[in-house]
Scaffold this active site. Sequence first.
Site, PDB file in Angstrom:
ATOM      1  N   HIS A 273       4.929   7.601   9.596  1.00 58.17           N
ATOM      2  CA  HIS A 273       6.001   7.204   8.679  1.00 58.17           C
ATOM      3  C   HIS A 273       7.389   7.429   9.263  1.00 58.17           C
ATOM      4  O   HIS A 273       8.343   7.666   8.523  1.00 58.17           O
ATOM      5  CB  HIS A 273       5.854   7.933   7.334  1.00 58.17           C
ATOM      6  CG  HIS A 273       4.788   7.349   6.466  1.00 58.17           C
ATOM      7  ND1 HIS A 273       4.598   7.730   5.152  1.00 58.17           N
ATOM      8  CD2 HIS A 273       3.830   6.412   6.707  1.00 58.17           C
ATOM      9  CE1 HIS A 273       3.591   7.044   4.627  1.00 58.17           C
ATOM     10  NE2 HIS A 273       3.106   6.246   5.559  1.00 58.17           N
TER      11      HIS A 273
ATOM     12  N   GLU B 136       0.835  -1.198   0.000  1.00 57.75           N
ATOM     13  CA  GLU B 136       0.000   0.000   0.000  1.00 57.75           C
ATOM     14  C   GLU B 136       0.865   1.241   0.000  1.00 57.75           C
ATOM     15  O   GLU B 136       0.564   2.243  -0.668  1.00 57.75           O
ATOM     16  CB  GLU B 136      -0.932  -0.013   1.219  1.00 57.75           C
ATOM     17  CG  GLU B 136      -1.976   1.111   1.237  1.00 57.75           C
ATOM     18  CD  GLU B 136      -1.533   2.364   1.985  1.00 57.75           C
ATOM     19  OE1 GLU B 136      -2.345   3.301   2.069  1.00 57.75           O
ATOM     20  OE2 GLU B 136      -0.388   2.420   2.487  1.00 57.75           O
TER      21      GLU B 136
END
Length: 315
Positions: free
Chosen positions: A285, A164
């Site tokens: 992230h 993804e």
Amino acid sequence: MKLRTISTALVVTGALLGSGLGSATAAPPSTLAGPDIPVSAVQADLGRLQSIATANGGNRAHGRPGYLASVNWVKSKLDAAGFTTRVQSFTSSGATGYNLIADWPGGDLNNVVMAGGHLDSVSAGPGINDNGTGSAGLLEVALAVRSSGFQPTKHLRFAWWGAEELGLVGSTYYVNSLSTTDRSRIDAYLNFDMIGSPNPGYFVYSASGQPSGSLALQQTLQGYFGSIGVPTELTSVGGRSDHAAFARAGIPVGGTFTGAEGIKTSAQAQKWGGSAGVAFDRCYHRSCDTSSNVNATALDRNTDAIAHAVWTLAA
């Protein structure tokens, strides 16, 4: 959730619910369906995903050993519970990726309810909120189908997507692999990506601009949060997560989200608690997206929302 240089778009509250816009405060209370999923079980799964990342170079990214180890672990849990599982492989960026698909036996195969989320992390860290939380929540809801004795009228399918973070690669590969007939059999796809952000918001995917039938999914999720007294805002997450592949194929989509790099406003902090002027997930992230980067209350509420939606839509 795939990184893009766009901010989360919030739909203004107070519009008519029937238009596909508005907030969950406008949604009528619903009768709760589905079991209460113990958040401790979801947290234990997150601990396992953290351990897998730690043992495999600190991440669970596409093409790295931590990702395949994550797939194998989730698959083993589902196999033991009686699901029919399959691993679908694809190639991206010169590496093999994997989708895990799990079908619960029974139900009408011409009317399929799917729930999914991505299992991969970015290479910078273990990806526990993004998207260990959605992955673990989906796993515990799937296991509850077995333990509760639920006998859905519709066919239930769960999915954990690969790559993804590289651009919705796994989910797009899956949708493109389906025949036109098989696509038409999917009544709904629900996506759960980042459901335990440490400074959480409570966002429901807006049906505005999505395929016909998406409004019912939006209202089902709004109805759950309204029933437990938690206000929500609608969000348009665009092409940032795996629902986009299904929407492009004309399949109704919905989902929940607790926020990524966007900044919580003062009004949102007053409504939901937490800190204004701070990102919903400051470790988005990053290497600090570990098992300590999760809000247990948000995780608990959103996992129960998954169960409510699955039980409501499949029954």
